[in-house]
Write an enzyme that holds these catalytic residues in place. Structure first.
Site, PDB file in Angstrom:
ATOM      1  N   GLU A   1     -79.697 -76.667  12.863  1.00 22.30           N
ATOM      2  CA  GLU A   1     -80.815 -76.537  13.796  1.00 22.30           C
ATOM      3  C   GLU A   1     -80.830 -75.076  14.202  1.00 22.30           C
ATOM      4  OE1 GLU A   1     -82.506 -78.030  18.131  1.00 22.30           O
ATOM      5  OE2 GLU A   1     -80.355 -77.897  17.776  1.00 22.30           O
TER       6      GLU A   1
ATOM      7  N   ASP B   1     -75.648 -77.895  15.699  1.00 23.57           N
ATOM      8  CA  ASP B   1     -76.624 -77.817  16.770  1.00 23.57           C
ATOM      9  C   ASP B   1     -76.921 -76.368  17.160  1.00 23.57           C
ATOM     10  OD1 ASP B   1     -78.113 -79.049  19.084  1.00 23.57           O
ATOM     11  OD2 ASP B   1     -76.604 -77.912  20.203  1.00 23.57           O
TER      12      ASP B   1
END
Length: 602
Positions: free
Chosen positions: A302, A270
């Site tokens: 990400e 993330d």
């Protein structure tokens, strides 16, 4: 830099270990308790049920270690000098919530039925992202797996499961990264879910958060302040200090723990743009791959920075927000926030996203204060990009959590689904998309501290102060209300046309599996052209030299085609999202819709 293999977490029997964090079983019947506490005040102790408190003194590296004769299932805690009891930051299991005792857990005991599974190659990936709690926990997910496999899903992706406060959370407020949250089920239930998926030919990825800890239940600053740095702030507070070897090791061990003990097939990291030391990311990838030879381990980022170089340093792919944003603008006409950066020439942006991956490859971004964003990505293969129409962020970070079925016409949404699922990029489907779910996906929490719950409530509503024309943010659902969580369940009330949507997804994924997946490695874009602001022509050469082409028109009217596009429109039609679209394109006029052509399509 080359990685050093970390120790195996799944031996045939409990054995001596070189793991530096957590409670590890030793071959002599004892458990080694290990805590990195470089800033602990004198008086730190380990309390193990059934034993007298054990005084701890950190060594020169900051590690406090004690061996205690006890068995799996034993509760323990660390007592700080001020009298507070805190859990193990590397707890494998909690006896309750994030503030409660930790539990000694054994890495062995579950009888794996598909122990020989080594995974599937990345080219096969069709990702399905879901929230474990809304899906009914680990047992509920297990029950859904046969249907997902029949749909054509090859890689399940769980939103974070690390222990978080309360029973309802997106997972990004986790504070104990090694402990599966008990609200979702037991460790064995998680292993059974992964095992069942493997038996169905499906891999399982886990979303992990290495850029911050949640606001409730993290005590690291009280005895390991060196875990953080005070010169860099993030949206969640002080940045984690990846310059320190112990901190790097903590997250390396966490990553391997999920991949080895639970046999996850990959990790989605993330928001790595919030990790200050990007040099750690290639080190992590190298370490994991050196530790797990012979397995297909998928590592996905990400990264709002669009750092293309990381996709050449051990990472398979990145979530491609650029492709999402331009498609969302074309489908909905929205221009607020980051969508404003994709309104100037959306046709050209879409052509670039499909053929080169990133739209922003170093040019200034108004949404980022006019600073350059991104790195050149045209040289990367299409499989380096994960493309989605929705995900937890893009639905859940809207004030009312609307899905695309509420924001665009059904025919236009079917066009976009056809574009996404047959594109050489890796597709990601967000739970419920495959049956046209109408339920929103809202932001939800379960903070027991009233002050924190109010702060989150106020912050959420303040974030969207300019979204409503009348300024009334009371319409933003209360994140901490149980109703907000319940309203986000896509399976409670499937729409009347659910079967129609499922047939569409099954058909497109069957075509992908039969015609594209076996020859996506080595695929490269050979042509990309914006036909106007809403229409594109893009072509690729597949691994065997076969030509794949798409003609996509998201506008309201037909578009005249240049000669090369007409030539591609005379190739065999693989899929047309609207009747007679292929025939119209072959005659030189591209009607609204999305049509795919493949040189040897049958």
């Amino acid at each position: 830099m080359p990685g050093n293999p970390l120790p195996t977490l799944d031996p045939p029997a409990p054995a001596d270990t070189t793991w530096r964090f957590g409670a590890a079983l030793l071959s002599n019947g004892k458990v080694r308790f290990q805590l990195w506490a470089p800033n602990a005040a004198p008086g730190l102790t380990l309390e193990v049920d059934g034993h007298a408190p054990v005084p701890l003194v950190p060594d020169a590296q900051g590690f406090a270690v004690a061996d205690v004769a006890c068995a799996p299932g034993t509760r323990y805690r660390y007592r700080l000098a001020d009298g507070r009891a805190v859990p193990d930051p590397a707890s494998r299991l909690q006896a309750g919530d994030v503030h409660d005792d930790s539990v000694v857990a054994s890495p062995v005991g579950y009888a794996w039925q598909h122990a020989q599974w080594t995974g599937r190659p990345w080219r096969d990936s069709v990702i399905y992202e879901l929230h474990p709690g809304l899906a009914g926990g680990f047992a509920g997910i297990t029950r859904q797996l046969p249907d997902l496999a029949a749909l054509g899903i090859t890689l399940l992706e769980l939103m974070p499961i690390a222990d978080f406060p309360g029973t309802r959370n997106w997972g990004y407020d986790g504070v104990l990264p090694f402990a599966p949250d008990s609200a979702y089920g037991t460790p064995d239930a998680l292993k059974a879910m992964v095992d069942t998926a493997h038996g169905l030919g499906m891999g399982v990825m886990l979303d992990v958060v290495y850029n911050h800890f949640g606001p409730d239940g993290n005590y690291l600053a009280d005895y390991a302040g060196d875990f953080f740095r005070d010169d860099i702030k993030t949206p969640w507070g002080s940045a984690i200090d990846f310059r320190r070897p112990a901190v790097r090791r903590y997250f390396q061990e966490n990553a391997l723990y999920w991949l080895q003990e639970y046999r996850f097939d990959g990790l989605r990291l993330d928001a790595v743009h919030a990790i200050a030391d990007h040099g750690w990311l290639p080190e992590l990838a190298a370490t994991l791959r050196a530790s797990l030879p012979g397995r297909h381990v998928h590592l996905v980022l990400e990264n709002d920075d669009n750092a293309a170089h990381l996709l050449e340093q051990g990472y398979d792919a990145q979530w491609n927000d650029d492709a999402h944003h331009v498609l969302h603008h074309l489908l909905t006409g929205e221009t607020r926030g980051y969508y404003a950066g994709y309104t100037g020439q959306p046709g050209a942006d879409l052509a670039r996203a499909l053929s080169e991956g990133f739209v922003y490859q170093g040019q200034p971004s108004a949404h980022h204060g006019g600073t350059p964003r991104g790195e050149p990505s045209a040289h990367l293969p299409p499989l380096s990009f994960v493309t989605f129409l929705q995900n937890h962020d893009q639905a859940g970070n809207r004030p009312l959590g609307e899905r695309l079925v509420h924001l665009t016409e059904p025919a236009r949404l079917r066009d976009a689904v056809a574009l996404q699922l047959l594109c050489p990029h890796v597709p990601l489907i967000f739970m419920g998309e495959e049956f046209g779910a109408r339920t929103p996906f809202l932001y939800f929490t379960d903070h027991l501290d009233p002050a924190l719950a109010q702060a989150v409530r106020d912050g959420r509503r303040g974030e969207f102060a300019g979204f409503f024309d009348d300024g009334d943010t009371r319409r933003v659902p209360d994140p901490n209300a149980a109703r907000t969580h319940a309203d986000s369940d896509p399976w409670t009330s499937p729409p009347a046309d659910a079967d129609d949507w499922r047939r569409l997804y099954r058909s497109l994924l069957a075509l992908r599996r039969a015609h594209l997946a076996p020859r996506l490695e080595g695929c490269e874009a050979t042509h990309a052209q914006a036909l106007d602001d809403r229409a594109v022509h893009v072509a690729w050469r597949l691994q065997d030299g076969t030509r794949l082409a798409v003609l996509a028109n998201f506008g309201p009217a037909s578009v005249a085609l240049p000669q090369l596009a007409q030539d591609d429109a005379r190739l065999p039609c693989l899929w047309e999202s609207r009747p007679e679209a292929a025939r119209g394109a072959a005659s030189g006029t591209l009607p609204p819709g999305v049509t795919w052509f493949l040189e040897d399509a049958r």
